[in-house]
Design an enzyme around this catalytic site. Structure first.
Site, PDB file in Angstrom:
ATOM      1  N   ASP A  67      12.021  12.066 -22.719  1.00  0.00           N
ATOM      2  CA  ASP A  67      11.220  11.326 -21.750  1.00  0.00           C
ATOM      3  C   ASP A  67      11.552  11.685 -20.310  1.00  0.00           C
ATOM      4  O   ASP A  67      12.566  12.335 -20.027  1.00  0.00           O
ATOM      5  CB  ASP A  67      11.387   9.797 -21.955  1.00  0.00           C
ATOM      6  CG  ASP A  67      12.818   9.398 -22.324  1.00  0.00           C
ATOM      7  OD1 ASP A  67      13.744  10.155 -21.997  1.00  0.00           O
ATOM      8  OD2 ASP A  67      13.002   8.331 -22.937  1.00  0.00           O
ATOM      9  N   ASN A 136      16.149  -3.516 -26.521  1.00  0.00           N
ATOM     10  CA  ASN A 136      14.969  -4.122 -27.158  1.00  0.00           C
ATOM     11  C   ASN A 136      14.512  -3.310 -28.370  1.00  0.00           C
ATOM     12  O   ASN A 136      13.418  -3.521 -28.883  1.00  0.00           O
ATOM     13  CB  ASN A 136      13.830  -4.243 -26.134  1.00  0.00           C
ATOM     14  CG  ASN A 136      13.415  -2.892 -25.565  1.00  0.00           C
ATOM     15  OD1 ASN A 136      13.940  -1.851 -25.958  1.00  0.00           O
ATOM     16  ND2 ASN A 136      12.468  -2.908 -24.648  1.00  0.00           N
ATOM     17  N   HIS A 138      14.026   0.023 -28.344  1.00  0.00           N
ATOM     18  CA  HIS A 138      13.220   1.209 -28.039  1.00  0.00           C
ATOM     19  C   HIS A 138      13.974   2.494 -28.364  1.00  0.00           C
ATOM     20  O   HIS A 138      15.199   2.537 -28.348  1.00  0.00           O
ATOM     21  CB  HIS A 138      12.684   1.195 -26.592  1.00  0.00           C
ATOM     22  CG  HIS A 138      13.671   1.502 -25.514  1.00  0.00           C
ATOM     23  ND1 HIS A 138      13.556   0.981 -24.234  1.00  0.00           N
ATOM     24  CD2 HIS A 138      14.781   2.289 -25.480  1.00  0.00           C
ATOM     25  CE1 HIS A 138      14.532   1.453 -23.487  1.00  0.00           C
ATOM     26  NE2 HIS A 138      15.296   2.236 -24.222  1.00  0.00           N
ATOM     27  N   GLU A 143       8.438   1.468 -26.276  1.00  0.00           N
ATOM     28  CA  GLU A 143       8.812   0.069 -26.110  1.00  0.00           C
ATOM     29  C   GLU A 143       8.172  -0.789 -27.208  1.00  0.00           C
ATOM     30  O   GLU A 143       7.200  -0.349 -27.839  1.00  0.00           O
ATOM     31  CB  GLU A 143       8.317  -0.432 -24.739  1.00  0.00           C
ATOM     32  CG  GLU A 143       8.845   0.343 -23.537  1.00  0.00           C
ATOM     33  CD  GLU A 143      10.285  -0.010 -23.183  1.00  0.00           C
ATOM     34  OE1 GLU A 143      11.042  -0.475 -24.056  1.00  0.00           O
ATOM     35  OE2 GLU A 143      10.667   0.199 -22.019  1.00  0.00           O
TER      36      GLU A 143
HETATM   37  C1  F6R Z   1      16.839   8.145 -22.862  1.00  0.00           C
HETATM   38  C2  F6R Z   1      16.077   7.292 -23.744  1.00  0.00           C
HETATM   39  C3  F6R Z   1      16.397   5.861 -23.980  1.00  0.00           C
HETATM   40  C4  F6R Z   1      17.893   5.572 -24.092  1.00  0.00           C
HETATM   41  C5  F6R Z   1      18.150   4.087 -24.334  1.00  0.00           C
HETATM   42  C6  F6R Z   1      19.623   3.759 -24.384  1.00  0.00           C
HETATM   43  O1  F6R Z   1      16.309   9.437 -22.806  1.00  0.00           O
HETATM   44  O2  F6R Z   1      15.129   7.775 -24.273  1.00  0.00           O
HETATM   45  O3  F6R Z   1      15.747   5.443 -25.157  1.00  0.00           O
HETATM   46  O4  F6R Z   1      18.435   6.318 -25.151  1.00  0.00           O
HETATM   47  O5  F6R Z   1      17.550   3.343 -23.303  1.00  0.00           O
HETATM   48  O6  F6R Z   1      20.183   4.018 -23.140  1.00  0.00           O
HETATM   49  P1  F6R Z   1      21.764   3.941 -22.889  1.00  0.00           P
HETATM   50  O7  F6R Z   1      22.355   5.035 -23.711  1.00  0.00           O
HETATM   51  O8  F6R Z   1      21.916   4.184 -21.424  1.00  0.00           O
HETATM   52  O9  F6R Z   1      22.184   2.584 -23.336  1.00  0.00           O
END
Ligand code: F6R
Length: 236
Positions: A67, A136, A138, A143
């Site tokens: 992303d 959440n 994701h 989301e």
């Molecule tokens: C990042 C991504 C997100 C993160 C998720 C967890 O490229 O796609 O899905 O993997 O938000 O983030 P952290 O590791 O910072 O808790």
């Protein structure tokens, strides 16, 4: 599903790096799906070390990131392109021309999303997709939603995601509210998926992801249907 319970973040990071390195060793021209965020940082550090010691050679791999924020140029400090350059790509012998991140500056995010899916298809799909987990549920920026969205697409970030990502910005207003994310289709089509989850605050959502109902309200729950899923957790 294979669940590896690591004793702490260090062990999780080592185990994740070992699996990624093994993938590259077995198939040097692997297509790796990569993630940003805090969780993979330890794994990336381990991989940089392995590359320095000549234990793993990145020269033939191709990467596709999950992303990118809409509106951030690649050189913006908070862009995911910059994150990947700083935390991995500039520090290993990867061919930078073969590293891909969605273009957050694209005037037409729908066209950029289509281009990204076509690219993944032309590459023959993803061999190993690395994923972190949002509070959440994701994955990427898929989301919670009324249904799973298969293609790469532009999304409005959930308020909780904006709150979580605020830590990287000066204030909440600076956090982009939109992103382009790989969809559930490309993630589920990956031949192997490696989900890494760290921190007590993610224990509850991980339980739902792995053992709760499969629902787009918990997007990662669809991973229960993947036939080669490895989960490494350090959530106790
Ligand atoms: C990042 C991504 C997100 C993160 C998720 C967890 O490229 O796609 O899905 O993997 O938000 O983030 P952290 O590791 O910072 O808790």
């Amino acid at each position: 599903m294979r669940l590896i319970k690591a004793k702490d973040y260090g062990e999780l990071s080592q185990a994740a790096a070992n699996i990624i390195a093994a993938q590259i060793t077995l198939k040097p021209e692997s297509v790796l799906g990569l993630a940003t965020g805090s969780t993979p940082l330890g794994a990336y550090k381990n991989l940089i070390e392995k590359n320095k010691n000549k234990d793993v050679d990145f020269s033939q791999i191709t990467t596709v990131n999950l992303d990118e924020y809409c509106g951030l140029t690649p050189d913006n400090e908070q862009s995911y392109r910059r994150f990947m350059d700083n935390n991995l790509f500039n520090r290993v012998n990867v061919n930078k021309g073969k590293t891909n991140v969605p273009d957050g500056t694209a005037k037409d995010p729908a066209a950029e999303s289509e281009r990204y899916d076509k690219l993944i298809e032309e590459l023959g799909g993803i061999d190993l997709q690395l994923l972190g987990l949002g509070h959440n549920g994701h994955i990427g920026f898929n989301e919670p939603a009324p249904e799973f969205v298969k293609p790469t697409h532009a999304v409005e970030l959930a308020e909780t995601t904006i709150d979580a990502n605020m830590r990287f910005f000066k204030n909440r207003d600076e956090v982009p509210q939109k992103a382009i994310t790989m969809g559930i289709g490309a993630i589920m089509n990956a031949r192997k998926v490696l989900l890494i989850v760290s921190g007590k605050d993610k224990a509850e959502i991980l339980e739902k992801v792995l053992y709760g109902p499969i629902t787009p309200n918990v997007p990662a729950s669809i991973l229960q249907l993947h036939n080669d899923l490895i989960v490494i957790s350090a959530v106790d």
